[in-house]
Design a protein around this motif. Structure first.
Motif, PDB file in Angstrom:
ATOM      1  N   ARG A 135       0.823  -1.203   0.000  1.00  0.00           N
ATOM      2  CA  ARG A 135       0.000   0.000   0.000  1.00  0.00           C
ATOM      3  C   ARG A 135       0.859   1.255   0.000  1.00  0.00           C
ATOM      4  NH1 ARG A 135      -5.432   0.200   0.863  1.00  0.00           N
ATOM      5  NH2 ARG A 135      -5.003   2.355   0.292  1.00  0.00           N
ATOM      6  N   GLY A 136       1.986   1.184   0.693  1.00  0.00           N
ATOM      7  CA  GLY A 136       2.872   2.347   0.720  1.00  0.00           C
ATOM      8  C   GLY A 136       3.356   2.714  -0.673  1.00  0.00           C
ATOM      9  N   ALA A 137       3.744   1.690  -1.469  1.00  0.00           N
ATOM     10  CA  ALA A 137       4.199   1.953  -2.849  1.00  0.00           C
ATOM     11  C   ALA A 137       3.074   2.564  -3.672  1.00  0.00           C
ATOM     12  CB  ALA A 137       4.687   0.654  -3.482  1.00  0.00           C
ATOM     13  N   GLN A 138       1.865   2.015  -3.543  1.00  0.00           N
ATOM     14  CA  GLN A 138       0.716   2.575  -4.268  1.00  0.00           C
ATOM     15  C   GLN A 138       0.449   4.020  -3.847  1.00  0.00           C
ATOM     16  OE1 GLN A 138      -2.759  -0.168  -5.341  1.00  0.00           O
ATOM     17  NE2 GLN A 138      -2.115  -0.955  -3.376  1.00  0.00           N
ATOM     18  N   ASP A 139       0.525   4.266  -2.545  1.00  0.00           N
ATOM     19  CA  ASP A 139       0.232   5.612  -2.049  1.00  0.00           C
ATOM     20  C   ASP A 139       1.209   6.634  -2.625  1.00  0.00           C
ATOM     21  OD1 ASP A 139      -1.844   4.593  -0.622  1.00  0.00           O
ATOM     22  OD2 ASP A 139      -0.793   4.562   1.312  1.00  0.00           O
ATOM     23  N   VAL A 140       2.474   6.249  -2.740  1.00  0.00           N
ATOM     24  CA  VAL A 140       3.468   7.170  -3.324  1.00  0.00           C
ATOM     25  C   VAL A 140       3.075   7.536  -4.753  1.00  0.00           C
ATOM     26  CG1 VAL A 140       5.853   7.354  -4.141  1.00  0.00           C
ATOM     27  CG2 VAL A 140       5.377   6.405  -1.872  1.00  0.00           C
ATOM     28  N   PHE A 141       2.729   6.504  -5.543  1.00  0.00           N
ATOM     29  CA  PHE A 141       2.364   6.753  -6.950  1.00  0.00           C
ATOM     30  C   PHE A 141       1.102   7.599  -7.059  1.00  0.00           C
ATOM     31  CE2 PHE A 141      -0.449   5.489 -10.444  1.00  0.00           C
ATOM     32  CZ  PHE A 141       0.305   5.916 -11.527  1.00  0.00           C
ATOM     33  N   PHE A 142       0.040   7.183  -6.350  1.00  0.00           N
ATOM     34  CA  PHE A 142      -1.236   7.878  -6.512  1.00  0.00           C
ATOM     35  C   PHE A 142      -1.208   9.279  -5.911  1.00  0.00           C
ATOM     36  CE2 PHE A 142      -2.791   3.501  -7.210  1.00  0.00           C
ATOM     37  CZ  PHE A 142      -3.455   3.720  -8.408  1.00  0.00           C
ATOM     38  N   ALA A 143      -0.383   9.493  -4.876  1.00  0.00           N
ATOM     39  CA  ALA A 143      -0.242  10.849  -4.336  1.00  0.00           C
ATOM     40  C   ALA A 143       0.418  11.748  -5.374  1.00  0.00           C
ATOM     41  CB  ALA A 143       0.576  10.827  -3.046  1.00  0.00           C
ATOM     42  N   ALA A 144       1.468  11.230  -6.054  1.00  0.00           N
ATOM     43  CA  ALA A 144       2.141  12.013  -7.100  1.00  0.00           C
ATOM     44  C   ALA A 144       1.175  12.277  -8.253  1.00  0.00           C
ATOM     45  CB  ALA A 144       3.381  11.271  -7.595  1.00  0.00           C
ATOM     46  N   ARG A 145       0.413  11.244  -8.634  1.00  0.00           N
ATOM     47  CA  ARG A 145      -0.538  11.429  -9.733  1.00  0.00           C
ATOM     48  C   ARG A 145      -1.605  12.454  -9.368  1.00  0.00           C
ATOM     49  NH1 ARG A 145      -5.011   7.299 -12.235  1.00  0.00           N
ATOM     50  NH2 ARG A 145      -5.896   7.736 -10.185  1.00  0.00           N
ATOM     51  N   SER A 146      -2.099  12.389  -8.143  1.00  0.00           N
ATOM     52  CA  SER A 146      -3.125  13.336  -7.713  1.00  0.00           C
ATOM     53  C   SER A 146      -2.604  14.760  -7.739  1.00  0.00           C
ATOM     54  CB  SER A 146      -3.599  12.982  -6.292  1.00  0.00           C
ATOM     55  OG  SER A 146      -4.242  11.732  -6.287  1.00  0.00           O
ATOM     56  N   SER A 147      -1.339  14.912  -7.318  1.00  0.00           N
ATOM     57  CA  SER A 147      -0.742  16.248  -7.332  1.00  0.00           C
ATOM     58  C   SER A 147      -0.649  16.793  -8.752  1.00  0.00           C
ATOM     59  CB  SER A 147       0.653  16.195  -6.695  1.00  0.00           C
ATOM     60  OG  SER A 147       1.275  17.463  -6.776  1.00  0.00           O
ATOM     61  N   VAL A 148      -0.176  15.929  -9.670  1.00  0.00           N
ATOM     62  CA  VAL A 148      -0.061  16.349 -11.075  1.00  0.00           C
ATOM     63  C   VAL A 148      -1.438  16.637 -11.666  1.00  0.00           C
ATOM     64  CG1 VAL A 148       0.570  15.562 -13.398  1.00  0.00           C
ATOM     65  CG2 VAL A 148       2.121  15.173 -11.472  1.00  0.00           C
ATOM     66  N   PHE A 149      -2.394  15.752 -11.367  1.00  0.00           N
ATOM     67  CA  PHE A 149      -3.744  15.952 -11.908  1.00  0.00           C
ATOM     68  C   PHE A 149      -4.384  17.215 -11.348  1.00  0.00           C
ATOM     69  CE2 PHE A 149      -5.082  11.458 -13.442  1.00  0.00           C
ATOM     70  CZ  PHE A 149      -3.940  11.427 -14.246  1.00  0.00           C
ATOM     71  N   ALA A 150      -4.091  17.527 -10.077  1.00  0.00           N
ATOM     72  CA  ALA A 150      -4.645  18.747  -9.486  1.00  0.00           C
ATOM     73  C   ALA A 150      -4.105  19.976 -10.213  1.00  0.00           C
ATOM     74  CB  ALA A 150      -4.298  18.809  -7.995  1.00  0.00           C
ATOM     75  N   GLU A 151      -2.783  19.964 -10.511  1.00  0.00           N
ATOM     76  CA  GLU A 151      -2.187  21.075 -11.274  1.00  0.00           C
ATOM     77  C   GLU A 151      -2.790  21.140 -12.671  1.00  0.00           C
ATOM     78  OE1 GLU A 151       2.006  20.620 -11.282  1.00  0.00           O
ATOM     79  OE2 GLU A 151       2.208  20.734  -9.101  1.00  0.00           O
ATOM     80  N   ARG A 152      -2.945  19.956 -13.293  1.00  0.00           N
ATOM     81  CA  ARG A 152      -3.506  19.919 -14.644  1.00  0.00           C
ATOM     82  C   ARG A 152      -4.945  20.429 -14.657  1.00  0.00           C
ATOM     83  NH1 ARG A 152      -5.376  14.312 -16.898  1.00  0.00           N
ATOM     84  NH2 ARG A 152      -7.007  14.936 -15.443  1.00  0.00           N
ATOM     85  N   ASP A 153      -5.719  20.016 -13.629  1.00  0.00           N
ATOM     86  CA  ASP A 153      -7.112  20.456 -13.563  1.00  0.00           C
ATOM     87  C   ASP A 153      -7.196  21.967 -13.409  1.00  0.00           C
ATOM     88  OD1 ASP A 153      -7.881  17.860 -13.824  1.00  0.00           O
ATOM     89  OD2 ASP A 153      -8.329  17.556 -11.694  1.00  0.00           O
ATOM     90  N   ALA A 154      -6.299  22.528 -12.585  1.00  0.00           N
ATOM     91  CA  ALA A 154      -6.306  23.980 -12.408  1.00  0.00           C
ATOM     92  C   ALA A 154      -5.939  24.673 -13.716  1.00  0.00           C
ATOM     93  CB  ALA A 154      -5.314  24.369 -11.303  1.00  0.00           C
ATOM     94  N   GLU A 155      -4.940  24.105 -14.423  1.00  0.00           N
ATOM     95  CA  GLU A 155      -4.509  24.691 -15.704  1.00  0.00           C
ATOM     96  C   GLU A 155      -5.632  24.582 -16.735  1.00  0.00           C
ATOM     97  OE1 GLU A 155      -1.222  23.767 -19.214  1.00  0.00           O
ATOM     98  OE2 GLU A 155      -0.937  22.942 -17.205  1.00  0.00           O
ATOM     99  N   GLN A 156      -6.291  23.418 -16.782  1.00  0.00           N
ATOM    100  CA  GLN A 156      -7.366  23.242 -17.761  1.00  0.00           C
ATOM    101  C   GLN A 156      -8.556  24.154 -17.451  1.00  0.00           C
ATOM    102  OE1 GLN A 156      -8.404  19.139 -18.277  1.00  0.00           O
ATOM    103  NE2 GLN A 156      -6.458  18.601 -19.246  1.00  0.00           N
TER     104      GLN A 156
END
Length: 409
Positions: free
Chosen positions: A251-272
């Motif tokens: 779960r820790g490995a998954q959390d690292v990936f999905f936290a990074a993805r969420s951060s990128v998606f949040a920036e992308r959503d704001a940009e879009q």
């Protein structure tokens, strides 16, 4: 000579006791008076009375065995039969006889009780054996094991049967316990093997999950994590001491990936969201070009808007159809205006229209001359026919002139 109802002392000092069978010699007394002799042997009698009374009480109120009771009765009977006491010896014999009957009755009662207890113990042990044999087939390892241990304690508290019966039942009982223990041992050995296999599988899944944790290939990696989770669930549980640690790493490995993805998606959503705002402003600017009055200027303005539009990045997917639809509507309006302008200014189309108009005009003029000539000659029928033909040609001419007018002619 001295006497009482149950005995006497003669002049020689011989002491007698009276019984149903006649007088019996008790003994001889030379140490004192006859009265003292009787008193002595009467005390002997009282002693026997006390002993018999005590024995009666023990037989009635204690668990004195029939064997011990009979021994005591025989001992007392010997004393009574020895006639070394003065008193109602026949009464003592009657009490002893009655006591023998009571002991025999108690013996039979105890024999029956032991038989009943034995039957109850046999039934109880047979029930224990039947339950143990049923439990031997159970897969409820914990509860069945605890119940079997409880049955052993119950067995130990039951009386023994005859050796043959007890040994046979114990053999079945012990065999059932052994069969259950063997099945349980095999089950947990198999379970240990499965858990070890699950541990190895999950170690591999954890290694892959940790290797993917820094991936930025968001879509495929997220899909692979979903597959890994399915494989994790299908693998079963590892040993308790490994399961939690492996899960925490996974779960820790998954959390690292999905936290990074969420951060990128949040920036992308704001940009879009910002891109959507800009495109809505451009769509509004384009819509102000309608209706088209100056095609050339409108086309240039739309080209400028479109260039700025293309320079803006993506917008949220759910908002894309609406904002793009507004631009497409303006673009279609410009295309329709261009097509109308083209039709109006096309030289070949204009020439064809002018040629057709000229031909129709000449035909109309010719028909008018023929009609005038027919009237002058008095041929009204011919004139009427030519006028009907003229109406059709005039309608075609009017339509052609209208088309020519669209070309600015």
């Amino acid at each position: 000579m001295s006497s009482d109802p149950w005995g006497r002392v003669d002049e020689t000092g011989t002491v007698y006791v009276r019984t149903a069978d006649g007088e019996q010699v008790v003994g001889s007394w030379q140490a004192g008076s006859p009265e003292e002799a009787l008193a002595y042997f009467e005390r002997k009698y009282e002693g026997l009375v006390v002993e018999i009374g005590l024995l009666e009480k023990r037989v009635k109120t204690t668990d004195l065995s029939a064997k011990d009771a009979q021994t005591a009765i025989d001992h007392l009977r010997e004393q009574v039969d020895a006639h070394h006491a003065v008193g109602d010896l026949d009464a003592l014999r009657a009490r002893l006889d009655k006591l023998v009957s009571l002991v025999e009755k108690r013996r039979e009662e105890r024999k029956a009780q032991r038989a009943k207890q034995s039957d109850e113990a046999r039934s109880a042990k047979e029930a224990l054996v039947a339950e143990a044999e049923e439990l031997a087939r159970s897969d409820q390892w914990r509860s069945a094991g605890e119940r079997l241990r409880s049955l052993v304690d119950t067995w130990k508290g039951l009386p023994r049967l005859d050796r043959k019966s007890d040994d046979e039942l114990w053999h079945r009982f012990s065999h059932a316990r052994s069969a259950f223990s063997k099945r349980r041992k095999q089950h947990f050995a198999q379970l240990d093997a499965q858990r070890e296999e699950a541990r190895r599988t999950k170690e591999r899944l954890v290694a892959e999950a940790e290797a993917l944790s820094n991936s930025t290939d968001w879509g495929p990696t997220a899909a692979r994590y979903r597959d890994l989770m399915s494989e994790w669930k299908a693998a079963g549980r590892a040993q308790r001491e490994h399961e939690d640690d492996l899960w925490n790493r996974f779960r820790g490995a998954q959390d690292v990936f999905f936290a990074a993805r969420s951060s990128v998606f949040a920036e992308r959503d704001a940009e879009q969201a910002e891109n959507l705002k800009l495109k809505e402003e451009l769509a509004e600017e384009a819509e102000k070009l309608l209706p088209v009055t100056d095609l050339k200027a409108a086309r240039a303005a739309f080209r400028s808007v479109n260039e700025r539009w293309e320079a803006i990045g993506h917008v949220p997917r759910d908002a894309r159809p609406k904002v793009e639809g507004r631009m497409h509507a303006v673009e279609r309006a410009l295309q329709e205006a261009e097509e109308a302008e083209w039709r109006r200014t096309n030289p070949e189309a204009r020439a064809r229209a002018e040629g057709l108009t000229g031909q129709l005009q000449a035909a109309v003029d010719k028909l008018k001359g023929q009609i005038d000539q027919a009237r002058a000659q008095g041929n009204n029928a011919k004139a009427d026919k030519l006028e009907r033909e003229l109406e059709g040609r005039q309608a075609l001419l009017d339509q052609a002139l209208k088309g020519l007018h669209e070309f600015g002619g």
